[in-house]
Motif scaffolding. Structure first.
Motif, PDB file in Angstrom:
ATOM      1  N   THR A 186      13.646  55.691  37.335  1.00  0.00           N
ATOM      2  CA  THR A 186      13.820  54.123  36.377  1.00  0.00           C
ATOM      3  C   THR A 186      14.280  54.202  34.937  1.00  0.00           C
ATOM      4  O   THR A 186      14.877  52.930  33.722  1.00  0.00           O
ATOM      5  CB  THR A 186      12.024  53.190  36.385  1.00  0.00           C
ATOM      6  OG1 THR A 186      11.676  54.294  35.232  1.00  0.00           O
ATOM      7  CG2 THR A 186      11.863  53.258  37.616  1.00  0.00           C
ATOM      8  N   SER A 245      17.069  51.379  37.520  1.00  0.00           N
ATOM      9  CA  SER A 245      16.675  50.349  36.758  1.00  0.00           C
ATOM     10  C   SER A 245      17.950  49.144  36.240  1.00  0.00           C
ATOM     11  O   SER A 245      19.088  49.957  35.617  1.00  0.00           O
ATOM     12  CB  SER A 245      15.837  50.575  35.798  1.00  0.00           C
ATOM     13  OG  SER A 245      15.002  51.143  35.649  1.00  0.00           O
ATOM     14  N   TYR A 295      15.292  48.902  43.466  1.00  0.00           N
ATOM     15  CA  TYR A 295      16.047  48.629  41.538  1.00  0.00           C
ATOM     16  C   TYR A 295      13.872  47.869  41.290  1.00  0.00           C
ATOM     17  O   TYR A 295      14.542  46.737  41.592  1.00  0.00           O
ATOM     18  CB  TYR A 295      16.882  48.259  41.782  1.00  0.00           C
ATOM     19  CG  TYR A 295      17.920  48.885  41.788  1.00  0.00           C
ATOM     20  CD1 TYR A 295      18.040  50.416  41.991  1.00  0.00           C
ATOM     21  CD2 TYR A 295      18.734  48.131  43.589  1.00  0.00           C
ATOM     22  CE1 TYR A 295      18.652  51.138  42.770  1.00  0.00           C
ATOM     23  CE2 TYR A 295      19.878  48.853  43.740  1.00  0.00           C
ATOM     24  CZ  TYR A 295      20.242  50.247  43.235  1.00  0.00           C
ATOM     25  OH  TYR A 295      20.755  51.017  43.798  1.00  0.00           O
ATOM     26  N   ASP A 296      14.334  49.143  40.245  1.00  0.00           N
ATOM     27  CA  ASP A 296      13.067  47.746  39.315  1.00  0.00           C
ATOM     28  C   ASP A 296      13.946  46.719  38.117  1.00  0.00           C
ATOM     29  O   ASP A 296      14.647  47.362  37.502  1.00  0.00           O
ATOM     30  CB  ASP A 296      11.999  48.854  38.339  1.00  0.00           C
ATOM     31  CG  ASP A 296      11.399  47.961  37.868  1.00  0.00           C
ATOM     32  OD1 ASP A 296      10.549  48.738  37.866  1.00  0.00           O
ATOM     33  OD2 ASP A 296      11.708  47.788  36.375  1.00  0.00           O
ATOM     34  N   ARG A 312      13.341  54.101  29.137  1.00  0.00           N
ATOM     35  CA  ARG A 312      14.174  53.711  29.720  1.00  0.00           C
ATOM     36  C   ARG A 312      15.538  53.541  28.601  1.00  0.00           C
ATOM     37  O   ARG A 312      15.401  52.729  27.473  1.00  0.00           O
ATOM     38  CB  ARG A 312      14.166  52.082  30.252  1.00  0.00           C
ATOM     39  CG  ARG A 312      12.867  52.293  31.310  1.00  0.00           C
ATOM     40  CD  ARG A 312      12.638  51.210  32.461  1.00  0.00           C
ATOM     41  NE  ARG A 312      11.894  50.841  33.064  1.00  0.00           N
ATOM     42  CZ  ARG A 312      11.310  50.106  33.630  1.00  0.00           C
ATOM     43  NH1 ARG A 312      11.933  48.912  33.852  1.00  0.00           N
ATOM     44  NH2 ARG A 312      10.172  50.471  34.352  1.00  0.00           N
TER      45      ARG A 312
END
Length: 358
Positions: A4, A28, A53-54, A243
């Motif tokens: 992520t 992500s 997917y996040d 991220r």
């Protein structure tokens, strides 16, 4: 590094998009929600989440309606209620420190909108990120957070394209790592659990690029790919950011894919980077001249070094290399005990302990 950590902004959830995301190996994605009717965005979020997917959803007011807080309240409620089970987080605003794009005249104006969204988010039970400021303006970020600090995640569009290479430092101090360090400190002061760099890129030197960036900061496709990898590795090694999202998957000026869907060098560089670094643990920077970066990671019981130089310089490095791959994954032939390192990152799998890390 959790998968992520690697993110990219997309415009839809078409089969072509999902195929590209699988190839990239990201975990992500970021998606801009439509103003008003959120049904189309909700469908895309559901498809992206279903594909594993996040999803971070960006919500923003129209530039010419930033002061209509009742319309904004109704919109964020619709969005939160529709996507609460699929989106992991909602980013509130988009470059609110740029009046030409967001419309806000002061940080107080943005904070008022953020307070509205925050109240609805608490009522419905969703996570939010913000203030999504543009570039490195920590004073603006801190001022906005002083008015509203109710985000779960501190986010910033942490660009470095105005200063060229990702290693460059503003005011001689704030390179990308120290910028991230400062934003992480702000997050801790104002109660956010993480810091995310939610939008960054380098703009290609193609017609139209000069409308968005100074001519001196435009890059060719090879440098764009080099800088992408170097930015990510510096962020991964910093320990200050969870991220990083490249902007965007598809687009003429900054896309990993061109408008017609053809892959750019940055796409291949991103794909190989995630293959090498997803699941890796940073161990330290090896001793070397200041313009040489030898970034050491552990993965699968082996030591991996990502190596490059800045300012266009080249350097010979002595490493007990078992395998060397270039930025895009091709095996590099030649001597394994003495490597030539240049601006384009290489991945060196070590066959024995290397020089001391710092």
């Amino acid at each position: 590094m959790d998968r992520t950590t690697f993110g990219v902004q997309v415009g839809d959830a078409s089969e072509d998009t999902l195929t590209a995301l699988r190839e990239l190996g990201v975990g992500s994605v970021r998606l801009q929600a439509r103003w008003g009717d959120v049904s189309q965005t909700t469908q895309a979020v559901t498809a992206l989440r279903g594909a594993g997917y996040d999803v971070l959803v960006r919500l923003s007011q129209p530039k010419d309606a930033w002061d209509d807080l009742e319309a904004w309240r109704a919109y964020v409620r619709r969005a939160f209620e529709a996507m609460r089970d699929e989106a992991s987080c909602f980013e509130i605003g988009a470059a609110p420190n740029r009046i030409k794009w967001a419309g806000y005249e002061t940080y107080h104006d943005y904070a008022a909108a953020a307070r509205v969204a925050g109240a609805v988010a608490r009522d419905i039970g969703v996570h939010t990120a913000g203030p999504a400021t543009q570039d490195f303006e920590p004073y603006w970020t801190a001022a906005a957070l002083a008015d509203f600090a109710g985000f779960d995640v501190l986010s910033d569009h942490l660009y470095t394209d105005r200063s060229g290479e990702p290693e460059n430092a503003e005011e001689g101090v704030f390179d990308i790592v120290n910028k991230m360090r400062l934003f992480r400190a702000l997050a801790q002061v104002y109660g956010q659990r993480e810091f995310w760099s939610t939008q960054f890129n380098w703009i290609l030197d193609v017609p139209g690029g000069e409308q968005w960036a100074a001519r001196s900061s435009l890059v060719d496709e090879e440098r764009q790919a080099d800088y992408l990898v170097r930015y990510y590795v510096l962020g991964l090694s910093s320990g200050f950011v969870e991220r990083m999202y490249w902007f965007v998957l598809r687009g003429r000026l900054t896309g990993l894919l061109d408008d017609d869907g053809s892959e750019r060098p940055a796409f291949e560089a991103y794909r190989h980077m995630t293959r090498q670094l997803a699941g890796a643990t940073f161990r330290g920077r090896m001793e070397s001249p200041p313009w040489v970066y030898l970034m050491s990671f552990d993965k699968g019981g082996r030591r991996l070094v990502v190596a490059w130089t800045r300012d266009g310089k080249r350097h010979r490095a002595r490493l007990p290399a078992l395998l060397v791959r270039d930025r895009d994954g091709a095996i590099v032939a030649g001597r394994r005990d003495e490597l030539e390192v240049g601006p384009s990152p290489i991945y060196v799998t070590l066959g024995a302990p290397a020089c001391r890390e710092r």
